[in-house]
Design a protein around this motif. Structure first.
Motif, PDB file in Angstrom:
ATOM      1  N   ASP A  27      -3.735  28.143  -8.714  1.00  0.00           N
ATOM      2  CA  ASP A  27      -4.000  29.435  -9.358  1.00  0.00           C
ATOM      3  C   ASP A  27      -5.466  29.825  -9.259  1.00  0.00           C
ATOM      4  O   ASP A  27      -6.254  29.156  -8.613  1.00  0.00           O
ATOM      5  CB  ASP A  27      -3.545  29.409 -10.819  1.00  0.00           C
ATOM      6  CG  ASP A  27      -4.351  28.437 -11.672  1.00  0.00           C
ATOM      7  OD1 ASP A  27      -5.086  27.604 -11.099  1.00  0.00           O
ATOM      8  OD2 ASP A  27      -4.246  28.500 -12.904  1.00  0.00           O
ATOM      9  N   GLU A  28      -5.791  30.908  -9.932  1.00  0.00           N
ATOM     10  CA  GLU A  28      -7.180  31.350 -10.008  1.00  0.00           C
ATOM     11  C   GLU A  28      -7.474  31.740 -11.450  1.00  0.00           C
ATOM     12  O   GLU A  28      -6.614  32.230 -12.163  1.00  0.00           O
ATOM     13  CB  GLU A  28      -7.463  32.506  -9.055  1.00  0.00           C
ATOM     14  CG  GLU A  28      -7.017  33.856  -9.519  1.00  0.00           C
ATOM     15  CD  GLU A  28      -7.369  34.952  -8.534  1.00  0.00           C
ATOM     16  OE1 GLU A  28      -7.848  35.996  -8.992  1.00  0.00           O
ATOM     17  OE2 GLU A  28      -7.132  34.777  -7.322  1.00  0.00           O
ATOM     18  N   GLN A  29      -8.706  31.471 -11.869  1.00  0.00           N
ATOM     19  CA  GLN A  29      -9.170  31.818 -13.212  1.00  0.00           C
ATOM     20  C   GLN A  29     -10.350  32.760 -13.071  1.00  0.00           C
ATOM     21  O   GLN A  29     -11.196  32.579 -12.187  1.00  0.00           O
ATOM     22  CB  GLN A  29      -9.599  30.569 -13.983  1.00  0.00           C
ATOM     23  CG  GLN A  29      -8.504  29.542 -14.157  1.00  0.00           C
ATOM     24  CD  GLN A  29      -7.418  30.032 -15.083  1.00  0.00           C
ATOM     25  OE1 GLN A  29      -7.684  30.671 -16.094  1.00  0.00           O
ATOM     26  NE2 GLN A  29      -6.172  29.750 -14.730  1.00  0.00           N
ATOM     27  N   ARG A  30     -10.445  33.744 -13.966  1.00  0.00           N
ATOM     28  CA  ARG A  30     -11.527  34.732 -13.908  1.00  0.00           C
ATOM     29  C   ARG A  30     -12.236  34.825 -15.248  1.00  0.00           C
ATOM     30  O   ARG A  30     -11.594  34.778 -16.293  1.00  0.00           O
ATOM     31  CB  ARG A  30     -10.963  36.111 -13.570  1.00  0.00           C
ATOM     32  CG  ARG A  30     -10.382  36.219 -12.196  1.00  0.00           C
ATOM     33  CD  ARG A  30      -9.668  37.552 -12.013  1.00  0.00           C
ATOM     34  NE  ARG A  30      -9.348  37.745 -10.620  1.00  0.00           N
ATOM     35  CZ  ARG A  30      -9.954  38.618  -9.832  1.00  0.00           C
ATOM     36  NH1 ARG A  30     -10.887  39.403 -10.303  1.00  0.00           N
ATOM     37  NH2 ARG A  30      -9.606  38.718  -8.573  1.00  0.00           N
ATOM     38  N   VAL A  31     -13.544  34.980 -15.193  1.00  0.00           N
ATOM     39  CA  VAL A  31     -14.363  35.177 -16.386  1.00  0.00           C
ATOM     40  C   VAL A  31     -15.376  36.275 -16.073  1.00  0.00           C
ATOM     41  O   VAL A  31     -16.034  36.222 -15.032  1.00  0.00           O
ATOM     42  CB  VAL A  31     -15.120  33.889 -16.780  1.00  0.00           C
ATOM     43  CG1 VAL A  31     -15.974  34.104 -18.011  1.00  0.00           C
ATOM     44  CG2 VAL A  31     -14.170  32.731 -16.981  1.00  0.00           C
ATOM     45  N   PRO A  32     -15.535  37.264 -16.957  1.00  0.00           N
ATOM     46  CA  PRO A  32     -16.549  38.306 -16.704  1.00  0.00           C
ATOM     47  C   PRO A  32     -17.952  37.704 -16.695  1.00  0.00           C
ATOM     48  O   PRO A  32     -18.291  36.898 -17.565  1.00  0.00           O
ATOM     49  CB  PRO A  32     -16.385  39.269 -17.877  1.00  0.00           C
ATOM     50  CG  PRO A  32     -15.121  38.889 -18.566  1.00  0.00           C
ATOM     51  CD  PRO A  32     -14.802  37.485 -18.187  1.00  0.00           C
ATOM     52  N   ILE A  33     -18.737  38.072 -15.713  1.00  0.00           N
ATOM     53  CA  ILE A  33     -20.103  37.555 -15.586  1.00  0.00           C
ATOM     54  C   ILE A  33     -20.918  37.849 -16.851  1.00  0.00           C
ATOM     55  O   ILE A  33     -21.699  37.027 -17.296  1.00  0.00           O
ATOM     56  CB  ILE A  33     -20.806  38.179 -14.360  1.00  0.00           C
ATOM     57  CG1 ILE A  33     -20.064  37.784 -13.110  1.00  0.00           C
ATOM     58  CG2 ILE A  33     -22.269  37.800 -14.294  1.00  0.00           C
ATOM     59  CD1 ILE A  33     -20.547  36.617 -12.368  1.00  0.00           C
ATOM     60  N   GLY A  34     -20.726  39.012 -17.452  1.00  0.00           N
ATOM     61  CA  GLY A  34     -21.484  39.391 -18.633  1.00  0.00           C
ATOM     62  C   GLY A  34     -21.229  38.512 -19.845  1.00  0.00           C
ATOM     63  O   GLY A  34     -22.029  38.487 -20.774  1.00  0.00           O
ATOM     64  N   ASP A  35     -20.127  37.775 -19.855  1.00  0.00           N
ATOM     65  CA  ASP A  35     -19.801  36.887 -20.975  1.00  0.00           C
ATOM     66  C   ASP A  35     -20.402  35.499 -20.835  1.00  0.00           C
ATOM     67  O   ASP A  35     -20.361  34.705 -21.764  1.00  0.00           O
ATOM     68  CB  ASP A  35     -18.283  36.719 -21.103  1.00  0.00           C
ATOM     69  CG  ASP A  35     -17.594  37.957 -21.632  1.00  0.00           C
ATOM     70  OD1 ASP A  35     -18.296  38.941 -21.951  1.00  0.00           O
ATOM     71  OD2 ASP A  35     -16.356  37.938 -21.720  1.00  0.00           O
ATOM     72  N   LEU A  36     -20.940  35.173 -19.662  1.00  0.00           N
ATOM     73  CA  LEU A  36     -21.367  33.804 -19.382  1.00  0.00           C
ATOM     74  C   LEU A  36     -22.751  33.487 -19.925  1.00  0.00           C
ATOM     75  O   LEU A  36     -23.690  34.258 -19.772  1.00  0.00           O
ATOM     76  CB  LEU A  36     -21.374  33.550 -17.873  1.00  0.00           C
ATOM     77  CG  LEU A  36     -20.025  33.516 -17.189  1.00  0.00           C
ATOM     78  CD1 LEU A  36     -20.211  33.396 -15.690  1.00  0.00           C
ATOM     79  CD2 LEU A  36     -19.194  32.371 -17.718  1.00  0.00           C
ATOM     80  N   TYR A  37     -22.857  32.307 -20.538  1.00  0.00           N
ATOM     81  CA  TYR A  37     -24.152  31.753 -20.914  1.00  0.00           C
ATOM     82  C   TYR A  37     -24.515  30.630 -19.943  1.00  0.00           C
ATOM     83  O   TYR A  37     -25.632  30.544 -19.466  1.00  0.00           O
ATOM     84  CB  TYR A  37     -24.126  31.211 -22.345  1.00  0.00           C
ATOM     85  CG  TYR A  37     -25.369  30.437 -22.695  1.00  0.00           C
ATOM     86  CD1 TYR A  37     -26.566  31.106 -22.916  1.00  0.00           C
ATOM     87  CD2 TYR A  37     -25.356  29.061 -22.752  1.00  0.00           C
ATOM     88  CE1 TYR A  37     -27.725  30.403 -23.201  1.00  0.00           C
ATOM     89  CE2 TYR A  37     -26.503  28.350 -23.038  1.00  0.00           C
ATOM     90  CZ  TYR A  37     -27.681  29.025 -23.263  1.00  0.00           C
ATOM     91  OH  TYR A  37     -28.820  28.328 -23.534  1.00  0.00           O
ATOM     92  N   SER A  38     -23.532  29.742 -19.667  1.00  0.00           N
ATOM     93  CA  SER A  38     -23.787  28.656 -18.721  1.00  0.00           C
ATOM     94  C   SER A  38     -22.517  28.274 -17.986  1.00  0.00           C
ATOM     95  O   SER A  38     -21.405  28.530 -18.443  1.00  0.00           O
ATOM     96  CB  SER A  38     -24.379  27.431 -19.429  1.00  0.00           C
ATOM     97  OG  SER A  38     -23.428  26.850 -20.284  1.00  0.00           O
TER      98      SER A  38
END
Length: 116
Positions: A27-38
């Protein structure tokens, strides 16, 4: 920015439309760049593109290559042998800012076991 993403099984990591996309076998997982801290990458087989590294650096996302924070400004990493330890020390020296300081200490398994 509040999420820390730990990647253990991803095979390929890319950026698509301001999302960090981690592809694995099934599968693939996605996370918005703006939500990332590390981002913690705990998989030596993971492939990152230069676009991923550049984008994360531009938005000040911290990238952790398997290091564990023991206390503020004190990090630990377990490696297989002395040669790997020296390699990681040389790698870290490449990223030390001119006004910065990095100290490294190698502890053998026997020394670690005897700590109280």
């Amino acid at each position: 920015m509040w999420r820390t993403v730990i990647i253990t099984k991803g095979e390929r990591i890319t950026i698509k439309d301001n999302w960090l996309v981690v592809y694995s076998e099934s599968d693939e997982q996605r996370v918005p760049i703006g939500d990332l801290y590390s981002v913690v990458i705990d998989n030596r087989a993971a492939m990152l593109s230069t676009a991923v590294l550049t984008t994360l650096a531009m938005v000040n996302v911290h990238i952790n290559d398997g290091y564990i924070m023991l206390q503020y400004s004190v990090y630990s990493k377990t490696v297989r042998n002395y040669d790997d330890a020296r390699k990681h020390c040389r790698y870290l020296q490449c990223f030390v800012p001119p006004e910065g300081s990095v100290r490294a200490m190698t502890v053998t398994e026997k020394q670690y076991a005897s700590m109280e």
